[in-house]
Design a protein around this motif. Structure first.
Motif, PDB file in Angstrom:
ATOM      1  N   LYS A  78       0.808  -1.216   0.000  1.00  0.00           N
ATOM      2  CA  LYS A  78       0.000   0.000   0.000  1.00  0.00           C
ATOM      3  C   LYS A  78       0.843   1.269   0.000  1.00  0.00           C
ATOM      4  O   LYS A  78       0.354   2.349  -0.349  1.00  0.00           O
ATOM      5  CB  LYS A  78      -0.966  -0.012   1.185  1.00  0.00           C
ATOM      6  N   SER A  79       2.113   1.154   0.362  1.00  0.00           N
ATOM      7  CA  SER A  79       2.996   2.317   0.343  1.00  0.00           C
ATOM      8  C   SER A  79       3.469   2.660  -1.060  1.00  0.00           C
ATOM      9  O   SER A  79       4.033   3.746  -1.281  1.00  0.00           O
ATOM     10  CB  SER A  79       4.218   2.072   1.232  1.00  0.00           C
ATOM     11  N   ARG A  80       3.234   1.758  -2.008  1.00  0.00           N
ATOM     12  CA  ARG A  80       3.673   1.982  -3.385  1.00  0.00           C
ATOM     13  C   ARG A  80       2.589   2.729  -4.159  1.00  0.00           C
ATOM     14  O   ARG A  80       1.436   2.317  -4.177  1.00  0.00           O
ATOM     15  CB  ARG A  80       3.965   0.647  -4.072  1.00  0.00           C
TER      16      ARG A  80
END
Length: 418
Positions: free
Chosen positions: A381-383
């Protein structure tokens, strides 16, 4: 053919993707190519496959990309979701900046359609195609290779390409190893897309990640078919059973998944399952006048969707290597095969080993649970969309062993370093 020798510049053993691609590449260079296949007819089993830009660039080189696009689909996004909660973890837009960066589109295509395109290209180019031939061994004698068949025939060639797949017999000439079981199996299926098919995701490649399982869906044949692949850890396969008598394992594996995943299981053909193997990477693919190509050289797990892609890369790199050493402006120099195979091996072995090892680790990250699943989801989800740091090494045009048809991109990292 009689029991006497038949002569050719190049003998290709195996009529799958790798064999056809290798035969076409060398025929384009000017070789007299004979391809032999053990099956009584040419064909490909299975369902869909994903052609990433590193492979579709090779089709573009050979003038075959438009044919693939005519029967394939250009998905709009690659989307990863958690199979337990259904939440989206990350996505990659596959058009626009992605396609421009990598110089070719991302295409999903039925395996049989890609195989047919390569087969027809070989036929049109003049490759000699022979069925019902089992090559049992290849020996090098000076500047010639001899391939001995189960029926007593002998093929003599300047060079032999061994494209006989995961369970390659000819690989024994360079390595004393065998297939490695992953403990995972796959069920596949394609069903017609109808007005009753849920409209969500019919333009994307969707991957649901679950504990010890995952499920992939995407459209095929211009959106007429829906392809579904379910992969899960199998106790019966760990016991040594490649096939299994029921579907209870399949249903149990996905019992904790969201309804969309469980509903998708109805699309699978459960009469046969596909046990997942690879092999450990090897440094040398060459024995005298014989070289391995495709799964015979580097069978890999499917998590990076690179099996057929890497086979096409092999063929393109071999085409370049032989063009410099064997097929020259002065004609064909049969003495150049040793140098050409050496260059091919040097250019390809390290790259494919990286893909093999990364596929294993990538698969492990898909199937985690507990704290590891929470951390995996946070990382995904950080990408942000169009963050290419995890794909440049695989799809880019500046990696060793990747045919560079257009200006290179700047590599920024790797997917999961192995």
């Amino acid at each position: 053919m009689t029991n006497d020798s038949a002569s050719t510049n190049v003998l290709v053993v195996g009529g799958g993707m790798a064999g056809l691609a290798g035969a076409l590449a060398l025929k384009e260079n000017g070789a007299d190519v004979t391809l032999v296949e053990v099956a009584p007819a040419f064909g490909e089993v299975g369902a869909g496959l994903q052609m990433a830009p590193n492979a579709s660039r090779v089709l573009k080189r050979w003038g075959l990309l438009e044919k693939a696009l005519d029967v394939g689909v250009k998905p709009k996004h690659l989307v990863f979701r958690d199979a337990v909660t259904g939440e989206e973890l990350t996505r990659q837009t596959l058009g626009g900046e992605f396609e421009e960066r990598y110089g070719a589109p991302y295409v999903v295509i039925h395996r049989s359609d890609l195989h047919r395109i390569l087969l027809e290209a070989c036929q049109e180019a003049g490759v000699t195609l022979v069925n019902d031939v089992l090559v049992q061994k290849v020996e090098t004698d000076g500047e010639k290779a001899r391939a001995y068949t189960s029926k007593g025939n002998v093929y003599e060639a300047d060079a032999v390409l061994a494209a006989d797949g995961l369970k390659s017999t000819l690989r024994a000439g360079v390595a004393n190893d065998g297939p490695v079981s992953s403990a995972y199996v796959a069920y596949r299926g394609t069903v017609p897309i109808t007005p009753e098919t849920p409209a969500a995701d019919l333009e994307d490649v969707i991957v649901y990640l679950g504990p010890d399982c995952h499920l992939v869906q995407y459209p095929l044949r211009k959106g007429q078919l829906l392809n579904t692949v379910a992969v899960f850890k199998s106790a019966s396969f760990e016991r040594g059973e490649e096939q299994y008598g029921g579907v209870d394992e399949l249903e149990t594996a996905y019992a904790g998944c969201v309804p969309a995943v469980q509903e998708a299981l109805k699309n699978l053909a459960t009469g046969i399952r596909w046990p997942m193997y690879d092999r450990d990477p090897i440094e040398s693919w060459v024995a005298g006048r014989m070289a391995l190509i495709g799964d015979a050289a580097h069978p890999m797990l499917q998590y990076l969707a690179q099996g057929a892609c890497q086979a096409l890369e092999d063929a393109a790199v071999l085409q370049d290597a032989t063009r410099g050493h064997v097929f020259t402006g002065a004609g064909i120099d049969p003495r150049g095969w040793e140098a050409a195979f050496s260059q091919y091996n040097k250019d390809r072995a390290a790259r494919t080993a990286r893909v093999q090892r990364t596929a294993r680790i990538w698969g492990e990250s898909w199937h985690v649970d507990g704290v590891a699943r929470v951390l995996r989801n946070l990382l995904f989800k950080s990408r942000a969309d169009n963050n290419f740091q995890y794909s440049d090494w695989l799809y880019g045009r500046n990696e060793p062993g990747v045919p560079a048809e257009v200006p290179a991109v700047a590599a920024k990292g790797s997917l999961v370093e192995a």
